[in-house]
Scaffold this motif. Structure first.
Motif, PDB file in Angstrom:
ATOM      1  N   GLY A  26       0.686  -1.227  -0.018  1.00 14.74           N
ATOM      2  CA  GLY A  26       0.037  -0.033  -0.050  1.00 14.74           C
ATOM      3  C   GLY A  26       0.748   1.174  -0.070  1.00 14.74           C
ATOM      4  N   ASN A  27       2.067   1.054  -0.079  1.00 16.79           N
ATOM      5  CA  ASN A  27       2.820   2.449  -0.205  1.00 16.79           C
ATOM      6  C   ASN A  27       3.969   2.476  -1.528  1.00 16.79           C
ATOM      7  N   GLN A  28       4.670   3.280  -1.541  1.00 18.89           N
ATOM      8  CA  GLN A  28       5.453   3.419  -2.783  1.00 18.89           C
ATOM      9  C   GLN A  28       6.513   2.438  -2.835  1.00 18.89           C
ATOM     10  N   VAL A  29       6.585   1.480  -2.427  1.00 10.75           N
ATOM     11  CA  VAL A  29       7.682   0.492  -2.645  1.00 10.75           C
ATOM     12  C   VAL A  29       7.350  -0.232  -3.887  1.00 10.75           C
ATOM     13  N   LEU A  30       8.278  -0.435  -4.730  1.00 10.75           N
ATOM     14  CA  LEU A  30       8.148  -1.314  -6.029  1.00 10.75           C
ATOM     15  C   LEU A  30       8.508  -2.358  -5.620  1.00 10.75           C
ATOM     16  N   SER A  31       7.694  -3.315  -6.138  1.00  6.80           N
ATOM     17  CA  SER A  31       7.718  -5.011  -5.608  1.00  6.80           C
ATOM     18  C   SER A  31       8.329  -5.904  -6.578  1.00  6.80           C
ATOM     19  N   LEU A  32       9.455  -6.437  -6.512  1.00  3.57           N
ATOM     20  CA  LEU A  32      10.220  -7.464  -7.424  1.00  3.57           C
ATOM     21  C   LEU A  32       9.844  -8.620  -6.683  1.00  3.57           C
ATOM     22  N   ALA A  33       8.933  -8.501  -5.441  1.00  2.00           N
ATOM     23  CA  ALA A  33       9.041  -9.644  -4.432  1.00  2.00           C
ATOM     24  C   ALA A  33       7.962 -10.838  -5.018  1.00  2.00           C
ATOM     25  N   GLY A  34       6.759 -10.386  -5.190  1.00  2.00           N
ATOM     26  CA  GLY A  34       5.637 -11.443  -5.499  1.00  2.00           C
ATOM     27  C   GLY A  34       5.984 -12.351  -6.448  1.00  2.00           C
ATOM     28  N   GLY A  35       4.994 -13.075  -6.814  1.00  4.58           N
ATOM     29  CA  GLY A  35       4.953 -13.799  -8.283  1.00  4.58           C
ATOM     30  C   GLY A  35       3.498 -13.534  -8.784  1.00  4.58           C
ATOM     31  N   LEU A  36       3.609 -12.198  -8.968  1.00  9.47           N
ATOM     32  CA  LEU A  36       2.201 -11.666  -9.657  1.00  9.47           C
ATOM     33  C   LEU A  36       2.322 -11.558 -11.031  1.00  9.47           C
ATOM     34  N   PRO A  37       1.391 -12.146 -11.742  1.00  2.98           N
ATOM     35  CA  PRO A  37       1.215 -11.870 -13.317  1.00  2.98           C
ATOM     36  C   PRO A  37       1.170 -10.102 -13.612  1.00  2.98           C
ATOM     37  N   ALA A  38       1.434  -9.995 -14.688  1.00  2.00           N
ATOM     38  CA  ALA A  38       1.280  -8.494 -15.433  1.00  2.00           C
ATOM     39  C   ALA A  38      -0.152  -8.491 -15.312  1.00  2.00           C
ATOM     40  N   GLU A  39      -0.795  -7.451 -14.904  1.00  3.11           N
ATOM     41  CA  GLU A  39      -2.253  -6.933 -14.801  1.00  3.11           C
ATOM     42  C   GLU A  39      -2.750  -6.981 -16.265  1.00  3.11           C
ATOM     43  N   ASP A  40      -1.957  -6.247 -17.218  1.00  3.43           N
ATOM     44  CA  ASP A  40      -2.461  -6.044 -18.556  1.00  3.43           C
ATOM     45  C   ASP A  40      -2.507  -7.223 -19.206  1.00  3.43           C
ATOM     46  N   SER A  41      -2.378  -8.360 -18.613  1.00  2.00           N
ATOM     47  CA  SER A  41      -2.455  -9.773 -19.551  1.00  2.00           C
ATOM     48  C   SER A  41      -3.838  -9.987 -19.184  1.00  2.00           C
ATOM     49  N   PHE A  42      -4.591  -9.679 -18.210  1.00  2.00           N
ATOM     50  CA  PHE A  42      -5.834 -10.323 -17.686  1.00  2.00           C
ATOM     51  C   PHE A  42      -6.947  -9.890 -18.812  1.00  2.00           C
ATOM     52  N   PRO A  43      -7.655 -11.112 -19.313  1.00  2.00           N
ATOM     53  CA  PRO A  43      -8.624 -10.682 -20.281  1.00  2.00           C
ATOM     54  C   PRO A  43      -9.763 -10.410 -19.594  1.00  2.00           C
ATOM     55  N   ILE A  44      -9.746  -9.009 -19.172  1.00  2.00           N
ATOM     56  CA  ILE A  44     -11.118  -8.464 -18.407  1.00  2.00           C
ATOM     57  C   ILE A  44     -12.453  -8.466 -19.347  1.00  2.00           C
ATOM     58  N   GLU A  45     -12.421  -7.885 -20.374  1.00  2.00           N
ATOM     59  CA  GLU A  45     -13.594  -8.020 -21.136  1.00  2.00           C
ATOM     60  C   GLU A  45     -14.080  -9.304 -21.702  1.00  2.00           C
ATOM     61  N   GLU A  46     -13.154 -10.344 -21.767  1.00  2.00           N
ATOM     62  CA  GLU A  46     -13.611 -11.772 -22.148  1.00  2.00           C
ATOM     63  C   GLU A  46     -14.178 -12.516 -20.905  1.00  2.00           C
ATOM     64  N   MET A  47     -13.630 -11.885 -19.727  1.00  2.00           N
ATOM     65  CA  MET A  47     -13.917 -12.704 -18.364  1.00  2.00           C
ATOM     66  C   MET A  47     -15.440 -12.087 -18.014  1.00  2.00           C
ATOM     67  N   ARG A  48     -15.766 -10.984 -18.555  1.00  2.00           N
ATOM     68  CA  ARG A  48     -16.887 -10.097 -18.075  1.00  2.00           C
ATOM     69  C   ARG A  48     -18.095 -11.122 -18.975  1.00  2.00           C
ATOM     70  N   GLU A  49     -17.696 -11.211 -20.489  1.00  2.00           N
ATOM     71  CA  GLU A  49     -18.766 -11.916 -21.065  1.00  2.00           C
ATOM     72  C   GLU A  49     -19.008 -13.333 -20.601  1.00  2.00           C
ATOM     73  N   ALA A  50     -17.831 -13.920 -20.127  1.00  2.00           N
ATOM     74  CA  ALA A  50     -17.956 -15.561 -19.609  1.00  2.00           C
ATOM     75  C   ALA A  50     -18.887 -15.401 -18.400  1.00  2.00           C
ATOM     76  N   PHE A  51     -18.605 -14.495 -17.390  1.00  2.00           N
ATOM     77  CA  PHE A  51     -19.391 -14.501 -16.075  1.00  2.00           C
ATOM     78  C   PHE A  51     -20.890 -14.111 -16.780  1.00  2.00           C
ATOM     79  N   ASN A  52     -21.174 -13.308 -17.612  1.00  2.00           N
ATOM     80  CA  ASN A  52     -22.407 -13.589 -18.023  1.00  2.00           C
ATOM     81  C   ASN A  52     -23.037 -14.496 -18.863  1.00  2.00           C
ATOM     82  N   ARG A  53     -22.383 -15.270 -19.374  1.00  2.00           N
ATOM     83  CA  ARG A  53     -22.907 -16.476 -20.061  1.00  2.00           C
ATOM     84  C   ARG A  53     -23.109 -17.622 -18.908  1.00  2.00           C
ATOM     85  N   ALA A  54     -22.053 -17.386 -18.044  1.00  2.00           N
ATOM     86  CA  ALA A  54     -22.240 -18.512 -16.781  1.00  2.00           C
ATOM     87  C   ALA A  54     -23.492 -18.198 -16.081  1.00  2.00           C
TER      88      ALA A  54
END
Lengths: 400, 400
Positions: A26-54
């Protein structure tokens, strides 16, 4: 009220590292620590459609479902596994809350307190913690860039009579290492000979940078699925999104069905709607193209970090360029203790994970793991430069 | 490969009942067996909007989140708990994969193999199974319509020195029982005196049929939250939808934080997007009105089943009309073994859960649990009439 916790919680005592990393949230520390995927890779709009279809499928998307998982999703995964020479059916497969849960479930149904698991050294820190939490002894096997050392493996099998071997043979966490085909077969041969189960953890296998054929999983090199010496686990966390917490385990149906029974007692099942939405996504999504984009983007980020580290040229620092995955494993000069370096780094505004917690024993204190997937180009540059400042400050203190 | 499972899996051997119930899946058998909510109660369109709004928040809805859970959701739950005289903060709360996982987590951090948990008899079968899977001895305490018998509780405490007591004091599973205020206080007093932790499982508390004030949770009657002798767990499964697998546990922050550490090792966290979507739903939803509708609908269904059973008037059958919850607990004539009756019932096209697996010991074989929430009016009528046929056929065989 005096609380008295179970003995197994002794393995859960918070590490100094986790406490430091908490400070960075929650502060200004840049993290090379986690194993987090790049957020711009998440298929947000496709997931939205997928939840709608579900939800279009009606109330079943919100009702209890099967403990072993949503059948169409399991069928989809089975068909993908077949492309990778793993000929499994839905009865050989269990959907889990991330592949982490598959490790826990297998531990609980296969290992008793005091049993031994052989592991790479270093290896995934949460797996080591999970083994310890279950009262299992994690014994490290020596290794090199090709995988475990087969002679040391034989020695440790003779000495410790392990019930299981836990490995991440493709783009390992934390080292980024890829096991050679020979070592994969060697591990399989020794384990079959001594009736030892292999848990093959493969969260990163799809994130391959070179254009070569995919590395064969150990599971695919064995008899499969019935009678397999291998339980294989993977996840959608790195190729779709981790927030869905959806992974899977495959193996002999007797092993899988025992894990299903354990899961039924533990949490009944993972989220119904996430599984249905994921299936809806995959049913229409060009996953190959999507994974292709992730590979390109992560390779670019890895190359960029490699370049930045090369430019910084800190004395005595060593690393290998990974062929895939999400991490760069760095060896620092021997006099540098990376946990102490972390304290300095956080002051400079950057965090990483020191190497020590990844070792089941014989920890090398002069190591660290850098994640290159989360930050963009600009922030990676800033992070590495801050790391450089921390390194310089630390070296001065040590020299002084 | 010879597989050799852990000793704890002995507690997981599939029951005859589960095997019978498996046969009922996907065919024409009407089920009074499960604990499934009515599907017409699911707020599908509101959930659709909620998932949409969750995804509007951007990639964080698909990214890893905190192990203890999405903070705004925990804040929402805390504020609801406050309305119920439970003054807790987010640090006293952990989001879990259903309340079932809360039971598992607390077992793992608080109990060692061989420890004793006192339970009602009968009680929730999956909790009993979970205790046994963890190697914990579940010892039953006698009880009546008001709750546990306080004298027997005192005797069992002296004899077994339990570390924990597990109770479902409000609309219990399987009996539908509500503990009196006196018994709640009595349990609390004895447990505080002997430093025994109470696990209060409250999945059904909101499903109250009479217009009375809600029954006070045991947690709310104790010091809270710090120093509380109670860990309280509940879920959104019965008041929103079970497919989201979202529950919570509250208690002293030291206990909760230990459960968080265990969860971090076990599955890192529950689904991010389900938690965010649930918060988005609750933020705009008239939950009170929704729960009001569920109460009415379930009361109607319960009354209908009560009426049908009364009409059938099988010799020697007894039950109490529940004041809330999802189950009707039936005592059959002593010569009827309900597991054998189930086999007959499935042939007639109806399923229920025989009473035996709900008992930690001293099982009454002439009992059964009927769920009245899942089936509509017509199917409930058909199910009860099929049950009547099974009862008649079984009685004939026994008589013959």
């Amino acid at each position: 009220m005096e609380y008295s916790f179970s003995q197994s919680t002794n393995a859960l005592t918070s590490s100094a590292v986790r406490e430091i990393l908490k400070l960075t949230q929650g502060n200004q520390v840049l993290s090379l620590a986690g194993g987090l995927p790049a957020e711009d890779s998440f298929p947000i709009e496709e997931m939205r459609e997928a939840f709608n279809r579900a939800l279009d499928l009606g109330p079943k998307s919100l009702q209890y479902g099967l403990t072993d998982g949503y059948i169409p999703l399991r069928e989809w995964v089975a068909s993908r596994m077949k492309q990778k020479h793993m000929n499994v059916g839905v009865e050989n497969m269990l959907i889990t809350t991330g592949s982490q849960q598959a490790v826990d479930l297998l531990c609980r149904v296969y290992l008793d307190e005091g049993d031994v698991v052989l592991v790479e050294n270093p290896t995934y820190l949460a797996a080591v913690q999970l083994f310890q939490f279950r009262g299992i002894r994690a014994i490290p096997v020596d290794g090199d860039a090709e995988g475990m050392d087969m002679d040391d493996l034989a020695r440790k099998i003779a000495q410790f009579r392990p019930k299981m071997v836990y490995v991440i043979p493709t783009f390992a966490n934390p080292t980024g290492k890829v096991w050679s085909a020979e070592r994969r077969l060697g591990l399989l041969r020794q384990c079959r000979e001594h009736n030892i189960l292999i848990l093959e953890d493969d969260p990163y296998g799809e994130i391959q940078f070179d254009g070569e054929a995919p590395y064969r999983s150990i599971f695919s090199l064995d008899e499969h699925p019935q009678g397999s010496a291998v339980v294989y686990t993977s996840t959608f966390s790195k190729i779709v999104a981790p927030g869905l917490r959806t992974g899977w385990a495959i193996g002999d149906s007797r092993v899988i069905q025992m894990m299903v029974k354990a899961k039924q007692a533990i949490d009944l099942q993972s989220s119904t709607i996430d599984q249905i939405a994921l299936h809806q996504l995959l049913d229409r999504f060009d996953l190959e193209a999507h994974i292709g984009k992730i590979r390109c983007s992560y390779q670019e980020r890895m190359e960029w970090m490699h370049e930045l580290l090369t430019r910084e040229a800190w004395t005595g620092m060593k690393w290998s360029k990974p062929r895939g995955g999400m991490f760069l494993w760095v060896e620092l000069p021997e006099h540098i203790h990376s946990e102490k370096l972390l304290a300095q780094a956080v002051k400079e505004g950057v965090a990483f994970v020191p190497g020590v917690p990844f070792y089941a024993a014989q920890a090398q204190t002069n190591t660290m793991r850098l994640n290159y997937t989360l930050l963009d180009r600009e922030n990676t540059e800033l992070a590495v430069s801050r790391l450089g400042k921390a390194f310089a400050a630390y070296s001065q203190v040590v020299a002084g």
